[in-house]
Design a protein around this motif. Structure first.
Motif, mmCIF file in Angstrom:
data_model
loop_
_atom_site.group_PDB
_atom_site.id
_atom_site.type_symbol
_atom_site.label_atom_id
_atom_site.label_comp_id
_atom_site.label_asym_id
_atom_site.label_seq_id
_atom_site.Cartn_x
_atom_site.Cartn_y
_atom_site.Cartn_z
ATOM 1 N N GLU A 95 -30.847 -72.169 110.860
ATOM 2 C CA GLU A 95 -31.281 -70.811 110.021
ATOM 3 C C GLU A 95 -31.015 -71.139 108.494
ATOM 4 O OE1 GLU A 95 -28.454 -67.966 111.438
ATOM 5 O OE2 GLU A 95 -29.462 -67.412 113.343
ATOM 6 N N ALA A 96 -29.843 -71.942 108.370
ATOM 7 C CA ALA A 96 -29.870 -72.483 106.716
ATOM 8 C C ALA A 96 -31.070 -73.113 106.224
ATOM 9 C CB ALA A 96 -28.465 -73.048 106.777
ATOM 10 N N GLU A 97 -31.468 -74.200 107.390
ATOM 11 C CA GLU A 97 -32.768 -74.856 106.836
ATOM 12 C C GLU A 97 -33.598 -73.959 106.576
ATOM 13 O OE1 GLU A 97 -34.689 -78.086 105.963
ATOM 14 O OE2 GLU A 97 -32.578 -77.979 105.962
ATOM 15 N N ALA A 98 -34.124 -73.156 107.973
ATOM 16 C CA ALA A 98 -35.115 -72.182 107.603
ATOM 17 C C ALA A 98 -35.033 -71.581 106.331
ATOM 18 C CB ALA A 98 -35.239 -71.181 108.710
ATOM 19 N N ARG A 99 -33.943 -70.888 106.073
ATOM 20 C CA ARG A 99 -33.575 -69.913 104.636
ATOM 21 C C ARG A 99 -34.213 -71.046 103.536
ATOM 22 N NH1 ARG A 99 -29.226 -67.927 107.435
ATOM 23 N NH2 ARG A 99 -27.915 -69.628 106.116
ATOM 24 N N LYS A 100 -33.625 -72.097 103.461
ATOM 25 C CA LYS A 100 -33.860 -73.073 102.388
ATOM 26 C C LYS A 100 -35.409 -73.425 102.204
ATOM 27 C CE LYS A 100 -32.446 -77.775 100.874
ATOM 28 N NZ LYS A 100 -31.609 -78.904 100.917
ATOM 29 N N GLN A 101 -36.107 -73.546 103.373
ATOM 30 C CA GLN A 101 -37.644 -73.804 103.510
ATOM 31 C C GLN A 101 -38.072 -72.495 102.956
ATOM 32 O OE1 GLN A 101 -38.653 -75.394 107.142
ATOM 33 N NE2 GLN A 101 -37.633 -77.252 106.853
ATOM 34 N N ALA A 102 -37.561 -71.248 103.490
ATOM 35 C CA ALA A 102 -38.383 -70.021 102.986
ATOM 36 C C ALA A 102 -37.903 -70.038 101.519
ATOM 37 C CB ALA A 102 -37.803 -68.877 103.871
ATOM 38 N N ALA A 103 -36.953 -70.209 101.085
ATOM 39 C CA ALA A 103 -36.711 -70.016 99.571
ATOM 40 C C ALA A 103 -37.464 -70.761 98.797
ATOM 41 C CB ALA A 103 -35.322 -70.275 99.186
ATOM 42 N N ALA A 104 -37.658 -72.283 99.392
ATOM 43 C CA ALA A 104 -38.442 -72.967 98.305
ATOM 44 C C ALA A 104 -39.959 -72.812 98.592
ATOM 45 C CB ALA A 104 -38.451 -74.500 99.407
ATOM 46 N N ALA A 105 -40.494 -72.186 99.524
ATOM 47 C CA ALA A 105 -41.823 -71.700 99.950
ATOM 48 C C ALA A 105 -41.907 -70.662 99.032
ATOM 49 C CB ALA A 105 -42.182 -71.160 101.369
ATOM 50 N N ALA A 106 -40.988 -69.577 99.100
ATOM 51 C CA ALA A 106 -41.012 -68.566 98.066
ATOM 52 C C ALA A 106 -41.248 -68.765 96.681
ATOM 53 C CB ALA A 106 -39.903 -67.436 98.105
ATOM 54 N N ALA A 107 -40.311 -69.876 96.232
ATOM 55 C CA ALA A 107 -40.334 -70.297 94.677
ATOM 56 C C ALA A 107 -41.579 -70.897 94.496
ATOM 57 C CB ALA A 107 -39.228 -71.375 94.904
ATOM 58 N N SER A 108 -42.126 -71.859 95.486
ATOM 59 C CA SER A 108 -43.346 -72.350 95.260
ATOM 60 C C SER A 108 -44.587 -71.518 95.185
ATOM 61 C CB SER A 108 -43.679 -73.390 96.371
ATOM 62 O OG SER A 108 -45.068 -73.951 96.234
ATOM 63 N N GLU A 109 -44.450 -70.325 95.954
ATOM 64 C CA GLU A 109 -45.679 -69.446 95.958
ATOM 65 C C GLU A 109 -45.468 -68.610 94.546
ATOM 66 O OE1 GLU A 109 -47.071 -65.185 98.541
ATOM 67 O OE2 GLU A 109 -45.377 -66.715 99.381
#
Length: 454
Positions: free
Chosen positions: A276-290
């Motif tokens: 879940e933490a990894e998913a949140r991290k990847q989601a945050a990174a994707a959101a930042a990239s977006e």
């Protein structure tokens, strides 16, 4: 029962050996189930052995009471026998005294007989003399042979004296003979009576001895029975001790297996949180990239962005699932809470919470965990047991009276995941979910309302 129990224990031991020989990697809820089934068999055997021990103990107690009563009778007979023995001894002493009296009387009788014999001889001489002289004529000859009057007077006196002496001898002879006969009769009667009394006493003592012998035989039989029962009881107690030791060993194995499953559940929970933490991290990174890409496009776009074109999307949890560690396991109304209750058909100490609804209502896992047991129970009916790891601590939840089981032992489940459907199996008065929460492994129930939002 003695012959059957040892093969059963040996079979359980063999089953344990085969079960413990399986590899320890992965989740092995079936192994836990086997251990618990084996423990149940051992407990049943212990109950049978305990009943046998109690029965033997009751029989031994009854025999002991019977033996005490017989021993009391024997003690009473001992007293009666001793009394008869004393009476016999006293009578024997009297008989000896009587015999001594008889011996003394015999000496007296012998003297009396001699006197009678002497008198008989004297009387015979007198009779012969009278026959020779013609009877009483001899007295006349004596009187007429006097030479003077004075001599005549003397001879008259002498004749009278002799005649009186003859009459005295005859009277004494009759009296002595009567006395002799009476003494003989008295002594013989006394001795005969004593001998008869002795025979009666000896017969009474013989009867008491016979009764005592019979009672001794009964006591010996009871003692032999007691020894047999005590031997069988000792054998049962030895088997019970062996079964108890095996039960303790199984309990340790069950606890170890539960702890192993708890470790697996904890690791699974840690892995879930990591993902879940990894998913949140990847989601945050994707959101930042977006966001960066959006900013770049906005900077290069000739047309300013309109605020009304931005739409926010939210992902809400399913209605039946709560936030946090726990969620309500089923929809419905609470019909019975944790703790004491007054029901004639159910346990007075309720170890969980009952949630009532229609048959088939979905049942979900109250938290993330691993299914440690899934099966059927006489009271719980179809049930599921889940082991959870909450902040490094083990907890267990139980779901009972299900109409259907939708998971299996060893399965990893998530909070809110459907695991079965509501029903009324087992000991139940209607469709409902019986829900329990235990601290640690199963066996330490607590009020579910203190942990789960119900």
């Amino acid at each position: 029962m003695l012959k059957q129990s040892k093969p059963l224990i040996a079979t359980v031991v063999a089953t344990m050996a085969l079960s413990f020989g399986v590899g320890t990697t992965g989740v092995s809820a079936s192994k836990l189930d086997d251990l618990q089934n084996q423990q149940q068999q051992i407990e049943q055997k212990k109950n049978e052995l305990n009943r046998g021990i109690q029965e033997k103990s009751s029989t031994i107690k009854a025999n002991s009471e019977k033996k005490d009563k017989l021993l009391a009778q024997i003690r009473d007979l001992h007293g009666k026998i001793e009394t008869k023995q004393n009476e016999i001894a006293k009578l024997e002493q009297e008989i000896q005294t009587t015999k001594a009296e008889i011996e003394a009387l015999r000496a007296s009788i012998k003297e009396l007989e001699q006197k009678i014999a002497d008198r008989d001889a004297l009387l015979r001489d007198r009779v012969r003399a009278m026959q020779v002289t013609g009877g009483s004529a001899s007295y006349v000859d004596v009187l007429l042979g006097a030479n003077s009057f004075s001599e005549f007077i003397d001879r008259v006196s002498a004749v009278n004296t002799l005649r009186e002496a003859d009459r005295q001898i005859i009277a004494e002879q009759k009296a002595d003979k009567a006395t002799l006969e009476d003494q003989k009769n008295q002594v013989e009667s006394k001795l005969a009576t004593q001998e008869e009394n002795k025979k009666k006493l000896e017969a009474a003592k013989a009867e008491l001895d016979r009764q005592k012998k019979d009672l001794n035989g009964l006591v010996e039989q009871l003692e032999a029975e007691q020894q047999r029962l005590e031997k069988e009881q000792a054998s049962l107690e030895t088997e019970y001790s062996e079964a108890h030791e095996m039960s303790d060993e199984l309990k340790q194995q069950i606890v170890a297996e539960q702890e192993r499953i708890a470790v697996i559940a904890r690791k699974a929970e840690e892995e879930r949180k990591r993902k879940e933490a990894e998913a949140r991290k990847q989601a945050a990174a994707a959101a930042a990239s977006e966001q960066a890409e959006s900013n770049r496009k906005a900077a290069t776009s000739s047309k300013p962005a309109s605020a009304g074109n931005t739409v926010a999307h939210t992902s809400a949890p399913a209605p039946a699932v709560s936030g946090g560690t726990w969620t309500r396991p089923a929809a419905g109304r609470i019909t019975s809470t944790f703790g004491p209750r007054d029901l004639s058909w159910a346990s007075s100490n309720h170890q969980g919470v009952d949630i009532a609804n229609a048959t088939g209502t979905p049942i979900v896992a109250a938290g993330n965990g691993i299914v440690s047991r899934a099966g059927s129970h006489p009271t719980l009916g179809n049930y599921i047991m889940i082991t959870h790891s909450v902040n490094g601590k083990t907890m267990t939840t139980v779901y009972g009276h299900l109409s259907a089981i939708g998971t299996s032992q060893g399965a990893q489940v998530s909070k809110g995941q459907q695991i079965g459907r509501m029903g009324s199996t087992g000991r139940s008065s209607g469709p409902h979910l019986h829900f329990e929460v235990h601290i640690g492994n199963f066996g330490n129930p607590v009020n579910p309302m203190l942990y789960v939002p119900l």
